[in-house]
Each structure stands twice: as C-alpha cells, then as structure tokens.
Design a protein around this motif. Structure first.
Motif, PDB file in Angstrom:
ATOM      1  N   HIS A 169       0.801  -1.228   0.000  1.00 60.14           N
ATOM      2  CA  HIS A 169       0.000   0.000   0.000  1.00 60.14           C
ATOM      3  C   HIS A 169       0.831   1.274   0.000  1.00 60.14           C
ATOM      4  N   HIS A 177       1.385   6.682   0.289  1.00 56.69           N
ATOM      5  CA  HIS A 177       0.525   5.612  -0.214  1.00 56.69           C
ATOM      6  C   HIS A 177       0.677   5.521  -1.732  1.00 56.69           C
ATOM      7  N   TYR A 181      -3.518   1.785  -3.335  1.00 57.57           N
ATOM      8  CA  TYR A 181      -4.192   2.296  -2.143  1.00 57.57           C
ATOM      9  C   TYR A 181      -5.082   3.485  -2.497  1.00 57.57           C
ATOM     10  N   ASP A 184      -8.343   2.399  -4.030  1.00 56.51           N
ATOM     11  CA  ASP A 184      -9.152   1.747  -2.996  1.00 56.51           C
ATOM     12  C   ASP A 184      -9.810   2.796  -2.098  1.00 56.51           C
TER      13      ASP A 184
END
Length: 342
Positions: A169, A177, A181, A184
């Motif tokens: 991530h 990040h 990530y 998401d």
C-alpha cells in the motif's frame, strides 16, 4: 515318627523361605534395574529435548510445569529447577497468562491440538511474536492428564509480513501511499459520500520541471527530489486526508472532509507553495513547480472513475495555462451523464 514329621516340615519351610528370599532378591534386583533404565531413559529424553532449539514443556492438569528443555529456560531466564513445580502465572508476564490459560482450556475441552499466536515478553525485555502449539497428554485409560507444548518464535516472520503489507500500500521511494491504495480509498470515499451526502475533492498534481532535473543531474537527484516532495506533501496533509504517489512525478490528494471551494483553494495554494521551495542536492539546488487539477464529488460527477478523468484533464488545463497553478474542473454530473450516453 513325630520328630521326623516335624523336621520334614521345618526343612520344607526353610526351603520355601529360601525360595521366597531369592524371589525377593530377584524382585529387588529387577526393581533396581528398572529404576536405572528409567533414569537412563529420562536422561536421554532430557538430552533429546535440550537439542530442540525451540522451547518445549510438559505440564499437568493443574497447569504445573513438570518438564521443560533448555530453550524454555533461556526464554524465561530461569534455571530448570526454579520452573518445575510452578505454573504459567508464576513464570510469564500477566499479558501471557490469560490467552495461555484459554488455550489450555480448549485442549481439555476438545482433546485436540490447539495453536495460538500472541506476544510474549521474554527475559531479554523484548516482546516476541510467538506461535504456541499444545497437544493433550493422554494416559492408558484415555484420560487427558496434562499438556505437551512448544513455542515457536515467529517475530521475524511477522516483521516480514508487516513489510509486505506496507509495500502493498506504500510507494517504496517516497513512503507515501501508492496507486493501488489511492484507488481503494477513492472508491470508499465516493461510497461514503453517496451515503452521507458529503463532498469529496480530488487533486491531481504533476511536477513541472522534473524531467530537466533527471536530465541535468541524473536519476539520483530525481529520486531525492521525489522524496523531498513526498515529505512536504505529507507534512501538510490533514489526518483525514490521503496523499499518494500515483505515477512517476504524479501525486494525488484525496480530501474527504471537504467543506467548500475556498478550502480546496487554500490547500492547493499550500501545495504550490511547498512545491516551489528549492530542494538541496549535493552542491546544487533543484527546483520544480506543480500543476494541479481539481475535481469535486458530486459537483462535477458522481462516478469515481470520472472524477479521476476530470481531475487529470483539469491538471493538463493548468499546465496549458502556464503551470505553477491549479484549475477546477467545470464539468457537471449532467454533462458527464450525457457524455456517457453519447
């Protein structure tokens, strides 16, 4: 005669006594031999257990330690004889006692192997991540009379797993990040926004002048620049916002607690200010600026995918207007919906 009868009885009794004495002597010899063999076997088992590099132990139904190996002694920092006859509560830290007693109970309830992962305070003062395995000790009548267990130190494995999760991530260079990530979190932010009616702001940032740094000073200077930019962006990120590196010299800001357009303007201004600061590298100073594209949910679109597209388009618009500035997407949900229909 009567005397002869009596003498015969005495001789017979004497013979029986001699035989009894011999039998007792043989029994005693057998007992001594058996005890010696048992002692030899116990020494063999103790030696064998001490060759096992992980802590191994045996305790009775009451949780009292009856046997253990050298590795166990080293783990708790005690001599063997100071552990035998004591319980988990006497030897281990309080945090260990609770889950150890729970797994003991599961062994007695199920009669099967039980495994548990937990953190144990070793005598070195450090918490070790361990896997404890416990098997029931069953007698000839099928009764569980105790537990035989082992403790495997899995600290290194846990550290390795943690690193893998981190790298899954995070960007390895900047520590921010990563792209996976970002998408998401964007999906979660949009879903939350649809439920609560809250706004989500997406900023796409592309560095201006980064290629020139790579071409002039090399990729080491380029990496140093990206690391510095990553640290600066992280420093101005609010706790409830997300900043990611989504590409070579591209970054994304995800603002989930957005209040109004003015707040986005303020944050974009801070970003541009941080990007414009010189970056020391050896005897040189590297300079970049940034072009920022901004798209807002649900003002511009209600789709996560379209929000990315609009922010990206707005970022290129900022570049075309002279760089070192930000630009808001002017699209509307109706326009985006009509565009999909066409």
């Amino acid at each position: 005669s009567a005397f002869g009868f009596i003498w015969a009885v005495v001789e017979k009794s004497e013979a029986e006594l001699m035989k009894l004495a011999k039998d007792l002597h043989d029994t005693l010899e057998d007992k001594i031999f058996i005890n010696r063999e048992l002692e030899k076997n116990n020494r063999f088992l103790d030696t064998l257990l001490d060759t096992i590099p992980i802590p191994v132990y045996h305790k009775d139904y009451k949780g009292v330690y009856l046997g253990l190996n050298e590795a166990f002694c080293k783990a708790v920092g005690r001599e063997r004889e100071t552990i035998k006859g004591r319980t988990v509560a006497d030897i281990w830290h309080d945090s260990t006692v609770s889950w150890s007693e729970k797994t003991d109970q599961l062994v007695y309830e199920t009669g099967r192997l039980q495994k548990h992962e937990g953190s144990v305070l070793y005598c070195d003062g450090l918490h070790h991540e361990v896997l404890e395995s416990k098997n029931p000790l069953i007698d000839a009548e099928g009764r569980i009379i105790g537990i035989v267990g082992s403790i495997t130190d899995i600290t290194e494995r846990k550290i390795h797993e943690s690193k893998i999760r981190y790298l899954a991530h995070h960007d390895n260079l900047t520590g921010l990040h990563n792209r996976h990530y970002f998408y998401d979190q964007l999906s979660k932010a949009i879903s939350k926004g649809k439920r609560s009616g809250s706004k989500v702001v997406l900023m796409f940032i592309d560095l201006d002048g980064f290629k020139e740094i790579n071409d002039t000073y090399g990729h080491i200077a380029g990496d140093a620049t990206l690391k510095s930019i990553g640290s600066r962006l992280q420093a101005i990120t609010r706790d409830y916002d997300t900043v990611c590196r989504v590409g070579g010299d591209e970054f994304a800001f995800l603002l989930e607690e957005f209040v109004d357009r003015e707040a986005a303007v303020s944050i974009a201004g801070k970003i541009l200010k941080e990007l414009s600061k010189p970056i020391p590298f050896k005897d040189y100073e590297c300079s970049v600026s940034g072009s920022i594209g901004i798209a807002i949910f649900p003002q511009n679109t209600v789709s996560a995918e379209q929000l990315v597209t609009l922010a990206d388009q707005a970022m290129y618009k900022a570049k075309s207007l002279g760089k070192d500035q930000f630009y808001f997407s002017e699209a509307s949900p109706v326009e985006m919906s009509d565009g999909n229909k066409r």
